[in-house]
Write an enzyme that holds these catalytic residues in place. Sequence first.
Site, PDB file in Angstrom:
ATOM      1  N   ARG A  73       0.847  -1.197   0.000  1.00 15.71           N
ATOM      2  CA  ARG A  73       0.000   0.000   0.000  1.00 15.71           C
ATOM      3  C   ARG A  73       0.881   1.245   0.000  1.00 15.71           C
ATOM      4  O   ARG A  73       2.100   1.173   0.208  1.00 15.71           O
ATOM      5  CB  ARG A  73      -0.898   0.020   1.240  1.00 15.71           C
ATOM      6  CG  ARG A  73      -0.121   0.029   2.543  1.00 15.71           C
ATOM      7  CD  ARG A  73      -0.951   0.435   3.734  1.00 15.71           C
ATOM      8  NE  ARG A  73      -0.215   0.255   4.976  1.00 15.71           N
ATOM      9  CZ  ARG A  73       0.739   1.050   5.428  1.00 15.71           C
ATOM     10  NH1 ARG A  73       1.119   2.104   4.710  1.00 15.71           N
ATOM     11  NH2 ARG A  73       1.350   0.809   6.563  1.00 15.71           N
ATOM     12  N   VAL A  77       4.744   3.714   7.988  1.00 16.91           N
ATOM     13  CA  VAL A  77       4.442   2.665   8.968  1.00 16.91           C
ATOM     14  C   VAL A  77       3.231   3.033   9.812  1.00 16.91           C
ATOM     15  O   VAL A  77       3.016   4.201  10.145  1.00 16.91           O
ATOM     16  CB  VAL A  77       5.670   2.406   9.873  1.00 16.91           C
ATOM     17  CG1 VAL A  77       6.013   3.625  10.723  1.00 16.91           C
ATOM     18  CG2 VAL A  77       5.447   1.179  10.760  1.00 16.91           C
ATOM     19  N   SER A 145      -6.272   6.056   9.973  1.00 17.64           N
ATOM     20  CA  SER A 145      -5.250   6.050   8.930  1.00 17.64           C
ATOM     21  C   SER A 145      -5.806   5.425   7.663  1.00 17.64           C
ATOM     22  O   SER A 145      -6.702   4.572   7.715  1.00 17.64           O
ATOM     23  CB  SER A 145      -4.028   5.249   9.394  1.00 17.64           C
ATOM     24  OG  SER A 145      -3.450   5.832  10.535  1.00 17.64           O
ATOM     25  N   LEU A 146      -5.256   5.841   6.522  1.00 17.49           N
ATOM     26  CA  LEU A 146      -5.660   5.300   5.234  1.00 17.49           C
ATOM     27  C   LEU A 146      -4.441   4.796   4.486  1.00 17.49           C
ATOM     28  O   LEU A 146      -3.357   5.371   4.577  1.00 17.49           O
ATOM     29  CB  LEU A 146      -6.332   6.375   4.374  1.00 17.49           C
ATOM     30  CG  LEU A 146      -7.590   7.062   4.874  1.00 17.49           C
ATOM     31  CD1 LEU A 146      -8.073   8.043   3.823  1.00 17.49           C
ATOM     32  CD2 LEU A 146      -8.669   6.064   5.190  1.00 17.49           C
ATOM     33  N   GLY A 158      -7.191  -0.255   2.792  1.00 14.68           N
ATOM     34  CA  GLY A 158      -8.329   0.558   3.183  1.00 14.68           C
ATOM     35  C   GLY A 158      -8.039   1.465   4.352  1.00 14.68           C
ATOM     36  O   GLY A 158      -7.070   2.234   4.317  1.00 14.68           O
ATOM     37  N   CYS A 176       2.765   6.908  10.586  1.00 18.84           N
ATOM     38  CA  CYS A 176       2.593   7.412   9.215  1.00 18.84           C
ATOM     39  C   CYS A 176       3.781   8.261   8.768  1.00 18.84           C
ATOM     40  O   CYS A 176       3.669   9.082   7.850  1.00 18.84           O
ATOM     41  CB  CYS A 176       1.292   8.191   9.091  1.00 18.84           C
ATOM     42  SG  CYS A 176      -0.156   7.242   9.618  1.00 18.84           S
TER      43      CYS A 176
END
EC number: 2.3.1.181
Length: 219
Positions: A73, A77, A145-146, A158, A176
């Site tokens: 993705r 992290v 988070s995405l 997702g 992130c």
Amino acid sequence: MQLDAPVLQIRQLGQVEYEPTFARMKEFTEQRTTATPDEIWLLEHPPVFTQGQAGKAEHLLAPGDIPVVQVDRGGQVTYHGPGQLVAYVLLDIRRLGLGVRDLVNHLEHSVVDVLAQYGVSAYPKPDAPGVYVETEQGGEAKIASLGLRIRRGFSYHGLALNVDMDLAPFQRINPCGYEGLAVTRLSDLISEPVTAEAVAERWLNGFSQRLGHSDVLHF
């Protein structure tokens, strides 16, 4: 323009290990066709750090006994653990008439909408995907988070929404990829008890409406 989409299939998977689920997502996406129904998988994971394609090792501060899994993705992290709602969106975005930015917007605003149902004001940020809330100290904290991957017009991975989970493992990473980024959970922002399952049901109703799916089947 959105084309006629088959029924949206919802799979409630409970708590499942990350790596087999990741492999299953990739296999589903590789084998699906334009006639395959879209699916959303609702689940929780045992403790795990996942490192996105652009992930930098310096953002893993002290993972310790929690495994680190490299994934495909976007993003850096993040942490998954029990009490966090994870929703994997396995969608034909071309059939839905969506671009990647459209899907991100739907995911973010569906979280904002469900948090509003609990009386929590939240917002996305254009320069940092995810959903945030203001803190009592005047700062902000990330609550969701995405991370997505698009292959042949099909999405997988997702969102992860912190509902009632142990937040301590986030201190072992730069969440992130942002040093010092504060994280929070819904259970700290409301007075009533809350579970990931209850939030999942509310979130799903709003998100499926945003996609324009009128037929939803649960498995």
